[in-house]
Design a protein around this motif. Structure first.
Motif, PDB file in Angstrom:
ATOM      1  N   LEU A 219       0.828  -1.206   0.000  1.00  0.00           N
ATOM      2  CA  LEU A 219       0.000   0.000   0.000  1.00  0.00           C
ATOM      3  C   LEU A 219       0.863   1.257   0.000  1.00  0.00           C
ATOM      4  N   ILE A 220       1.948   1.229   0.770  1.00  0.00           N
ATOM      5  CA  ILE A 220       2.857   2.372   0.788  1.00  0.00           C
ATOM      6  C   ILE A 220       3.500   2.573  -0.579  1.00  0.00           C
TER       7      ILE A 220
ATOM      8  N   LYS B  87       1.460   4.199  -3.223  1.00  0.00           N
ATOM      9  CA  LYS B  87       1.220   5.628  -3.022  1.00  0.00           C
ATOM     10  C   LYS B  87       2.388   6.505  -3.473  1.00  0.00           C
TER      11      LYS B  87
ATOM     12  N   THR C 225       2.080   9.426  -6.065  1.00  0.00           N
ATOM     13  CA  THR C 225       1.408  10.598  -5.505  1.00  0.00           C
ATOM     14  C   THR C 225       2.341  11.371  -4.589  1.00  0.00           C
ATOM     15  N   VAL C 226       3.139  10.641  -3.826  1.00  0.00           N
ATOM     16  CA  VAL C 226       4.097  11.277  -2.926  1.00  0.00           C
ATOM     17  C   VAL C 226       5.142  12.058  -3.723  1.00  0.00           C
TER      18      VAL C 226
ATOM     19  N   PHE D 133       4.192   7.817   6.655  1.00  0.00           N
ATOM     20  CA  PHE D 133       3.634   6.506   6.369  1.00  0.00           C
ATOM     21  C   PHE D 133       3.485   5.717   7.662  1.00  0.00           C
TER      22      PHE D 133
ATOM     23  N   ALA E  14      -0.101   9.681   3.449  1.00  0.00           N
ATOM     24  CA  ALA E  14      -0.325   8.832   2.282  1.00  0.00           C
ATOM     25  C   ALA E  14      -0.874   7.463   2.655  1.00  0.00           C
ATOM     26  N   CYS E  15      -0.467   6.933   3.795  1.00  0.00           N
ATOM     27  CA  CYS E  15      -0.925   5.597   4.177  1.00  0.00           C
ATOM     28  C   CYS E  15      -0.613   5.366   5.646  1.00  0.00           C
TER      29      CYS E  15
END
Length: 256
Positions: A25-26, A29, A32-33, A226, A249-250
């Motif tokens: 999941l990280i 992302k 986007t980060v 995160f 972000a997560c």
């Protein structure tokens, strides 16, 4: 049935799933980060990224599997899927079990053994395991978050303050190189960030504990985390400006 055996396997699988999904999941992302960091740098700010995992354990396992020749020509993939592949290779249950009835009529199970006392493996379970490994290997890799950040922005822009002692960096020719991080690496990286030489600071719990990264710095910082909200620790001692609200972000992947 052998409930202790079942519970042990289920616990191992559950922990593996948590590590896998958290890392995946990280990593998903990260594009986007990257955009968020580029926006902040363009606005004259800096970015502070907190990670809860550096994928060092995956790197150590991959390196341990390599021969001397392979180490000289690195081509490693540090993807979250390596966690699941390691589980399938080392912990996926392939033992043939035998069900029997006890004196009170309840059913129990135990591993089957041959005449020499060796464990008998289930051919169907082995085939299922190998098929899962093949399917995972056919999927496109998703790089680990920290390595993706370094590959995207380069070590010249990213100050890494983590607990890992070595890392994979991409050379000017595109090849992978194993770089060792000395005992003072975190201090020099933090200083490079504070002096304005590097606009991005990424730190982990092991590397950033008790260290100020904004003291005396005349700029805002966009904090991208995160971890769980309690894990965010951005020092403001002697900072000129308060950090901008974090871009979360997560969070931790705490369940199955």
């Amino acid at each position: 049935m052998n409930y202790q055996y079942i519970a042990s396997n289920d616990t191992h699988l559950g922990k593996t799933e948590q590590r896998f999904w958290s890392a995946l999941l990280i990593s998903m992302k990260m594009p986007t980060v990257f955009e968020a960091i580029e926006t902040e740098i363009s606005a004259g700010n800096v970015a502070v990224v907190q990670l809860v995992s550096t994928a060092e354990a995956i790197l150590d396992r991959r390196l341990a599997e390599l021969s001397a020749e392979e180490r000289a020509h690195l081509d490693l993939e540090l993807s979250p899927r390596a966690t699941m592949i390691d589980y399938l290779k080392n912990a996926f249950p392939t033992q043939q079990m035998r069900v029997f009835a006890t004196s009170d009529g309840s059913l129990r199970s135990e591993p089957m053994r041959d005449e020499a006392g060796n464990m008998i493996e289930c051919a169907e379970a082995i085939a299922t395991r190998d098929a899962l490994i093949e399917e995972l290997c056919a999927m496109p890799p998703v790089p680990a978050a920290l390595d993706a950040l370094l590959a995207h922005f380069g070590t010249a822009k990213v100050a890494e303050v983590t607990g890992r002692s070595r890392r994979i960096v991409i050379g000017s020719d595109g090849s992978q190189k194993l770089e060792r991080r000395g005992a003072r690496a975190n201090l020099s990286e933090t200083q490079a960030f504070m002096d304005g030489q590097k606009p991005i600071l990424v730190f982990s719990d092991a590397g950033g504990t008790g260290r100020s990264s904004t003291a005396g710095r005349p700029t805002n910082a966009a904090s991208i985390s995160f971890s769980s909200p309690a894990g965010v620790r951005m020092s403001r001692s002697r900072a000129w400006d308060a950090p901008i609200a974090p871009i979360r972000a997560c969070r931790r992947c705490s369940g199955r």
